[in-house]
Design a protein around this motif. Structure first.
Motif, PDB file in Angstrom:
ATOM      1  N   ASP A  60       0.825  -1.213  -0.284  1.00 26.73           N
ATOM      2  CA  ASP A  60       0.054   0.113   0.068  1.00 26.73           C
ATOM      3  C   ASP A  60       0.678   1.316  -0.015  1.00 26.73           C
ATOM      4  OD1 ASP A  60       0.921  -0.459   2.458  1.00 26.73           O
ATOM      5  OD2 ASP A  60      -0.835   0.053   3.594  1.00 26.73           O
ATOM      6  N   ARG A  61       2.089   1.273   0.538  1.00 26.05           N
ATOM      7  CA  ARG A  61       3.011   2.436   0.677  1.00 26.05           C
ATOM      8  C   ARG A  61       3.539   2.704  -0.788  1.00 26.05           C
ATOM      9  NH1 ARG A  61       8.255   3.657   1.058  1.00 26.05           N
ATOM     10  NH2 ARG A  61       8.659   5.491   2.129  1.00 26.05           N
ATOM     11  N   VAL A  62       3.914   1.540  -1.543  1.00 25.29           N
ATOM     12  CA  VAL A  62       4.495   1.699  -2.775  1.00 25.29           C
ATOM     13  C   VAL A  62       3.316   1.977  -3.639  1.00 25.29           C
ATOM     14  CG1 VAL A  62       5.472   0.350  -4.614  1.00 25.29           C
ATOM     15  CG2 VAL A  62       6.049  -0.251  -2.336  1.00 25.29           C
ATOM     16  N   TYR A  63       2.191   1.576  -3.504  1.00 23.90           N
ATOM     17  CA  TYR A  63       1.136   2.040  -4.341  1.00 23.90           C
ATOM     18  C   TYR A  63       0.928   3.490  -4.244  1.00 23.90           C
ATOM     19  CZ  TYR A  63      -3.533   1.712  -6.866  1.00 23.90           C
ATOM     20  OH  TYR A  63      -4.497   2.135  -7.800  1.00 23.90           O
ATOM     21  N   GLU A  64       0.754   4.029  -2.998  1.00 22.55           N
ATOM     22  CA  GLU A  64       0.460   5.513  -2.863  1.00 22.55           C
ATOM     23  C   GLU A  64       1.808   6.277  -3.346  1.00 22.55           C
ATOM     24  OE1 GLU A  64       0.236   6.104   1.601  1.00 22.55           O
ATOM     25  OE2 GLU A  64      -1.522   4.838   1.637  1.00 22.55           O
ATOM     26  N   ILE A  65       2.840   5.869  -3.309  1.00 23.48           N
ATOM     27  CA  ILE A  65       4.029   6.783  -3.728  1.00 23.48           C
ATOM     28  C   ILE A  65       3.960   6.831  -5.313  1.00 23.48           C
ATOM     29  CG2 ILE A  65       6.504   6.767  -3.837  1.00 23.48           C
ATOM     30  CD1 ILE A  65       6.848   5.618  -1.294  1.00 23.48           C
ATOM     31  N   ALA A  66       3.520   5.495  -5.983  1.00 26.38           N
ATOM     32  CA  ALA A  66       3.227   5.533  -7.349  1.00 26.38           C
ATOM     33  C   ALA A  66       2.124   6.408  -7.961  1.00 26.38           C
ATOM     34  CB  ALA A  66       3.033   4.051  -7.781  1.00 26.38           C
ATOM     35  N   LYS A  67       1.064   6.412  -6.973  1.00 27.39           N
ATOM     36  CA  LYS A  67      -0.197   7.297  -7.415  1.00 27.39           C
ATOM     37  C   LYS A  67       0.377   8.870  -7.332  1.00 27.39           C
ATOM     38  CE  LYS A  67      -4.727   6.553  -6.746  1.00 27.39           C
ATOM     39  NZ  LYS A  67      -5.811   6.240  -5.678  1.00 27.39           N
ATOM     40  N   ALA A  68       1.042   9.244  -6.376  1.00 28.84           N
ATOM     41  CA  ALA A  68       1.688  10.646  -6.017  1.00 28.84           C
ATOM     42  C   ALA A  68       2.500  10.984  -6.991  1.00 28.84           C
ATOM     43  CB  ALA A  68       2.349  10.687  -4.531  1.00 28.84           C
ATOM     44  N   HIS A  69       3.091  10.039  -8.004  1.00 25.82           N
ATOM     45  CA  HIS A  69       4.013  10.461  -9.059  1.00 25.82           C
ATOM     46  C   HIS A  69       3.310  10.301 -10.469  1.00 25.82           C
ATOM     47  CE1 HIS A  69       7.410  11.448  -6.337  1.00 25.82           C
ATOM     48  NE2 HIS A  69       7.399  10.101  -5.889  1.00 25.82           N
ATOM     49  N   GLY A  70       2.038   9.779 -10.443  1.00 26.99           N
ATOM     50  CA  GLY A  70       1.205   9.872 -11.604  1.00 26.99           C
ATOM     51  C   GLY A  70       1.439   8.629 -12.374  1.00 26.99           C
TER      52      GLY A  70
END
Length: 126
Positions: free
Chosen positions: A103-113
């Protein structure tokens, strides 16, 4: 005969006169006084050498005990340092596990588009 009936007799006439025998005084046996034994030079040298050897062995024994104590202290310090490094490695592994949560990796990926594309995902099994 009157003198013969007399019970008292003249002992001097009956006993022959002999001079009393005086036993000579026993002179004490003279034992020679023990001479003080002098230590020979060889004996003195041997005593000095033996005492020096005993002293040297005592010093060697004490120095060896000090060396063993120092080595034990160094081993304990090394073991303590190893334990500290092991604890630090465990902490870092735990931090890696926390940072690599899905979930942390997914949030970081979403934050960078970035988007999830199933075609680019590969499953790796160990």
């Amino acid at each position: 005969m009157a003198a013969e009936n007399n019970l008292a007799r003249d002992l001097h006439s009956v006993m022959p006169q002999t001079a009393p025998q005086v036993q000579p005084k026993q002179q004490p046996i003279q034992t020679p006084e023990p001479k003080q034994q002098r230590h020979l030079k060889v004996e003195k040298v041997l005593l000095v050498v033996a005492s020096m050897i005993i002293f040297a062995l005592g010093v060697a024994c004490v120095s060896l005990e000090i060396m063993v104590a120092t080595a034990n202290r160094e081993v304990q310090d090394t073991n303590r340092a190893i334990e500290e490094v092991a604890v630090m490695n465990t902490n870092l592994e735990q931090e890696v596990q926390e940072l690599s949560r899905y979930d942390r990796v997914y949030e970081i990926a979403k934050a960078h588009g970035l988007e999830m594309n199933e075609e680019n995902v590969r499953n790796v099994t160990k």
